[in-house]
Design a protein around this motif. Structure first.
Motif: not given
Length: 374
Positions: A250-254, A62-63, A91, A57-58, A87, A248
Motif C-alpha cells: 500500500i505505502y510504496t511507489t509502484a 501507479g496502477q 517486500d 503507489s498502486r 517491489n 509494504s
C-alpha cells in the motif's frame, strides 16, 4: 559521529572477521550471482514509455493496464487465480506474512528461513515457533501440540530451495501433513526455485502439481528471471486482502513501466527457452559428479539445485579461500557468520546455464588444492 555503542558493534565485526563491505568485481567467471539462466543479459523491454517512473503507489496513480495484464500473465503461468506484484521479494514476504498472521494466530517456520521472513514474523502480531530444518517429524509434533484451537489460524512457512544450502523440503509429505487440518495454511517461498526447478522452471509446487494445496507462494524476479520485483500467488480473496492490508504494498511507489516490461520479457524467455532450464539442471548433475571426483564430497552439502555449498569453518579461512579463487578468475563469495552459524561458514557456489562443465571441473580442482593448504 555515530553513537559509541554502534562503533563498538563495528569494532566487534572487525575483530571476528565478519565485517561486510561493498565491492565490485570485473572480468571474473560468474559462480556467485543468482542469474541462474543468464536472463539478465537477455531481457529486452519492447516499448519506450514517456514516463520512467510509476508516479505513485498502486492504489493512487501507479496502477496501470500493463501491470494488470502482467499479473494475469503471471497467474496463468503459475496456474493460480491471482498474482499481486510487489517491489521485491523482501517486500512481498513482509507484506504477506505481517498482514495475514493476526493476534492469536501461530506461525511455524523452518529454522533456516530467509531473513525477510523472520523480519515479517517480527512485524506480525502472531506467536511463532521454529521447527528443525526440513524436519517434518518435529513440525508434526509442534502442529499436534500447538494447533488445537479452532479459532486460531496456523501458518507453516518454508522455502522450496533454501538460499544458503540449496536443499529442498519434502513438499509432497509437507502438504499431506498440513492439509489434514482446515486451520493450517502453507506459505512457500519459491524465490530460488523459479527458473531452476521443473521442466519449464515453474517452481517446486507446480512441478509436483501441488499448487492448489498451498495458501500462498512467493516468486521473485531478481534471480533466474534476471529483472526485479516479486509476486504473491494465491486465490482472489487473498489478493484482495493484501491490496487492503499489506503495508509494504500500500505505502510504496509502484514499479516503473520498464521494470514491468522486464518481468514480462523474463516470463517470455522462460517459456521460449526450456532448453536453457534443462541445460542448467544437467550441469548441476555433472557438478555433483565433479565434487566426488575432486575429493571434496565431505565439504559439500548435498544439493540437486544450482546453489552448491562448500563448508570451510571460520570467517578468516573461508575469506582466504574465496580471495584465492577470485585471484584465479572465479567470482565466488564467502558466506560468513553471523549470516550462517559459527562453524557453518561456507563458499556459496551458484551454477548457471552459461557455465560449462569444463569450467566447473577446473574450478573444483583449484578449490581442492586451496582447501588442502588452508
Amino acid at each position: 559521529m555515530i553513537p559509541e555503542k554502534l562503533l563498538l558493534k563495528l569494532a566487534q565485526r572487525h575483530a571476528d572477521g565478519s565485517m561486510r563491505d561493498l565491492k565490485t568485481t570485473k572480468g571474473l567467471m560468474d559462480f556467485s550471482s543468482n542469474d541462474y539462466l543468464g536472463f539478465s543479459k537477455k531481457i529486452k523491454p519492447q516499448e519506450i514509455h514517456p514516463s520512467q517512473g510509476a508516479t505513485g503507489s498502486r492504489l493512487l496513480t501507479g496502477q496501470t493496464e500493463a501491470c494488470q495484464l502482467l499479473e494475469q500473465k503471471i497467474a496463468k503461468f503459475h496456474n493460480v487465480e491471482s498474482a499481486l506484484i510487489f517491489n521485491s521479494g523482501y517486500d512481498a514476504n513482509l507484506g504477506l506474512i505481517s498482514s495475514v498472521a493476526r493476534r492469536g494466530d501461530l506461525i511455524l517456520f523452518d529454522e533456516y528461513i530467509h531473513a525477510s521472513i523472520r523480519d515479517a514474523i517480527k512485524l506480525s502480531d502472531a506467536k511463532s515457533l521454529k521447527f528443525r530444518h526440513n524436519d517434518l517429524g518435529h513440525l508434526a509434533i509442534l502442529l499436534d501440540k500447538f494447533s488445537k484451537e479452532e479459532s486460531q489460524e496456523v501458518y507453516v512457512i518454508t522455502e522450496s530451495v533454501f538460499s544458503m544450502d540449496g536443499d529442498m523440503p519434502n513438499l509432497m509429505e509437507l502438504v499431506k501433513l498440513v492439509e489434514v487440518k482446515s486451520n493450517v495454511h502453507l506459505i512457500l517461498d519459491e524465490a530460488h526455485a523459479l527458473g531452476t526447478i521443473g521442466n519449464h522452471g515453474e517452481g517446486l509446487a507446480q512441478s509436483l502439481e501441488l499448487e492448489d494445496k498451498i495458501f500462498a507462494r512467493i516468486v521473485t524476479f531478481g534471480k533466474a528471471l534476471g529483472s526485479h520485483g516479486a509476486a504473491v500467488l494465491g486465490d482472489f480473496d487473498l489478493n484482495q486482502f493484501l491490496v487492503n492490508f499489506a503495508r509494504s504494498f500500500i505505502y510504496t511507489t509502484a514499479l516503473p513501466p520498464h521494470a514491468l516490461q522486464c518481468i514480462s520479457s523474463g516470463y517470455d524467455l522462460l517459456q521460449q527457452e526450456q532448453k536453457t532450464v534443462q541445460e542448467l539442471q544437467e550441469l548441476v548433475q555433472k557438478f555433483n559428479r565433479f565434487v566426488i571426483q575432486s575429493g571434496l564430497k565431505l565439504r559439500f552439502r548435498e544439493s540437486v539445485t544450482p546453489i552448491q555449498t562448500c563448508i570451510i569453518p571460520e570467517n578468516v579461512k573461508v575469506k582466504k579461500a574465496a580471495l584465492q579463487l577470485q585471484e584465479l578468475g572465479y567470482d565466488i563469495r564467502p558466506i560468513l557468520s553471523p549470516t550462517v552459524p559459527a562453524g557453518e561458514e561456507r563458499l556459496r557456489i551458484c551454477l548457471h546455464s552459461f557455465n560449462t562443465a569444463e569450467d566447473c571441473e577446473k574450478m573444483l580442482a583449484q578449490l581442492a588444492l586451496i582447501v588442502k593448504n588452508l
